[in-house]
Design a protein around this motif. Sequence first.
Motif, mmCIF file in Angstrom:
data_model
loop_
_atom_site.group_PDB
_atom_site.id
_atom_site.type_symbol
_atom_site.label_atom_id
_atom_site.label_comp_id
_atom_site.label_asym_id
_atom_site.label_seq_id
_atom_site.Cartn_x
_atom_site.Cartn_y
_atom_site.Cartn_z
ATOM 1 N N GLY A 144 3.457 -1.568 -2.137
ATOM 2 C CA GLY A 144 2.687 -1.626 -0.898
ATOM 3 C C GLY A 144 1.891 -0.344 -0.735
ATOM 4 N N HIS A 145 0.685 -0.469 -0.207
ATOM 5 C CA HIS A 145 -0.092 0.755 0.053
ATOM 6 C C HIS A 145 -0.014 1.099 1.534
ATOM 7 N N CYS A 146 0.030 2.417 1.810
ATOM 8 C CA CYS A 146 0.171 2.826 3.208
ATOM 9 C C CYS A 146 -1.141 3.353 3.780
ATOM 10 N N ALA A 206 2.858 -6.810 -1.211
ATOM 11 C CA ALA A 206 2.798 -7.389 0.137
ATOM 12 C C ALA A 206 1.387 -7.371 0.719
ATOM 13 N N GLU A 207 0.367 -7.492 -0.151
ATOM 14 C CA GLU A 207 -1.021 -7.563 0.330
ATOM 15 C C GLU A 207 -1.195 -8.823 1.175
ATOM 16 N N PRO A 208 -2.146 -8.780 2.103
ATOM 17 C CA PRO A 208 -2.331 -9.930 2.998
ATOM 18 C C PRO A 208 -2.755 -11.206 2.270
ATOM 19 N N THR A 209 -2.024 -12.269 2.524
ATOM 20 C CA THR A 209 -2.474 -13.604 2.121
ATOM 21 C C THR A 209 -2.359 -14.396 3.423
ATOM 22 N N ASP A 255 -3.377 5.282 -1.955
ATOM 23 C CA ASP A 255 -4.855 5.240 -2.041
ATOM 24 C C ASP A 255 -5.415 3.946 -2.601
ATOM 25 N N GLU A 256 -4.823 2.814 -2.232
ATOM 26 C CA GLU A 256 -5.339 1.540 -2.750
ATOM 27 C C GLU A 256 -6.773 1.301 -2.293
ATOM 28 N N GLU A 257 -7.078 1.713 -1.062
ATOM 29 C CA GLU A 257 -8.386 1.386 -0.478
ATOM 30 C C GLU A 257 -9.541 2.159 -1.120
ATOM 31 N N THR A 258 -9.217 3.179 -1.908
ATOM 32 C CA THR A 258 -10.304 3.873 -2.619
ATOM 33 C C THR A 258 -10.123 3.771 -4.130
ATOM 34 N N SER A 290 -2.823 -6.336 9.242
ATOM 35 C CA SER A 290 -2.843 -7.301 8.141
ATOM 36 C C SER A 290 -2.872 -6.591 6.785
ATOM 37 N N ASP A 291 -3.722 -5.585 6.675
ATOM 38 C CA ASP A 291 -3.914 -4.936 5.357
ATOM 39 C C ASP A 291 -3.450 -3.491 5.413
ATOM 40 N N MET A 292 -2.220 -3.191 5.025
ATOM 41 C CA MET A 292 -1.121 -4.090 4.847
ATOM 42 C C MET A 292 0.165 -3.457 5.350
ATOM 43 N N LYS A 293 0.069 -2.819 6.530
ATOM 44 C CA LYS A 293 1.226 -2.059 7.004
ATOM 45 C C LYS A 293 2.382 -2.945 7.460
HETATM 46 ZN ZN LIG Z 1 -4.703 -3.977 0.931
#
Ligand SMILES: [Zn+2]
Length: 422
Positions: A84-86, A178-181, A151-154, A117-120
């Motif tokens: 999971g990314h924070c 656990a990314e949003p689906t 740092d998933e978002e970058t 949702s993304d993704m806390k």
């Molecule tokens: Zn994400």
Amino acid sequence: MNDIKEKLWSIVDKDQEKLLSLCSDLIKTPSENPGGNIEIIISLICRYFDESNIDYKIVRGKEDCPNIIVEMGNDNGKTILLNGHCDVVPVGDYKKWNFHPFSGEIADGKMLGRGTSDMKTGLGGLIFALKTIKDNNIKMKGKIIFHIVPDEETGGDFGTKWLYNNGYFEKGDACIIAEPTSYNNCEVGQKGSLWLDIKSYGVPAHGSVGNYVGENAINKLIKLLPCLEELRVIEGKYEEKQLPILKNSKDIVKEAQKVPGVENVIDHVTVNVGTIKGGTKTNMVPDFCEAAVDLRVPIGVTLKEVLDKFDGIIKRLGLSGIEYDYTWNSEANFTDADTELVKSVVANAEAVWKKKVVPAYQWASSDARYYRLKGIPTIQYGPANTEGIHSYNENVDVEDIINSVKVYLGIMVDLLQLNIEE
Ligand SMILES: [Zn+2]
């Protein structure tokens, strides 16, 4: 129904206030990327693990980029990786939010704020699943390895990609991200990505004689960029058994985006010219222009096939002085839907929701690719209301948060034979 699952699920119901308070704390702790501070949220998660008596370590590829790694269990069975990314994307214009972007409050059955949702809440769900196992003295055959990345978002250079490059995961029997689906689908594959940096070089001259003298670098890209649309005819190739998943994926994107024809993004190359810069001054013939283009490549098509076609376009147009590079790229990837992991996610989600749940392909991409590159069956399943993701007014249904934890625990029961020690 499996007895242990019923027990665990009733524990989750009983402890749901604790779960929601953890998720709310994560939302209230800003971790925008770029621009924010990741250390604070990492400290919060570490404190939570400390209080829960869960061992962890922190590893970092560079300053300000801590990853948390938790290992739990033994060598007597399978290894499940969790990820999971924070970090979250920036909130953007505060005025466009109907509530505080870091609210974390619950209203009308929804938790509100950036990262819900993304993704806390998905991340919180995985953390809470581990706490539930720990608190209730649950035994397992096998091991859980949990990667919490910054740092998933970058692009993940110092998160999952860094863990991948530095030997932090070599093998595993399953990986859950656990990314949003949506609650009713489990992502089992994703498109490839190819980010092109195209540079055009010309010959400078005085603007007043530009139609006769010099070579206009901007005009070259004006010719080239519209022709990239030709790449959109490239179509994915699927095995017979993948066709039902392809159909699910098209139905999902149609439902989510509500634009005619949008289902083609699943099985065709997409092209987005993201930025363009060039020229020095109005009365100078520009000798430089550059553009950045985001290409997404469907399953069954290699990046090389797309690049070859791109080279062909440059050649056909007879353009000289064009150079390009690709800084960020990954091949399309997928996990077979007949693996134990996928069957388990679908069965558990259907048992929890009492609704149909299907495997599907993602139209974007994510850190799942690194685990699939190691040959680890990998799925994404997490709470989400897709409309607010990377946009304003992000929120998630509370029911979705609670049920996701039940699904995660159900998968662990199936794969790690969880057992309550009486
Ligand atoms: Zn994400």
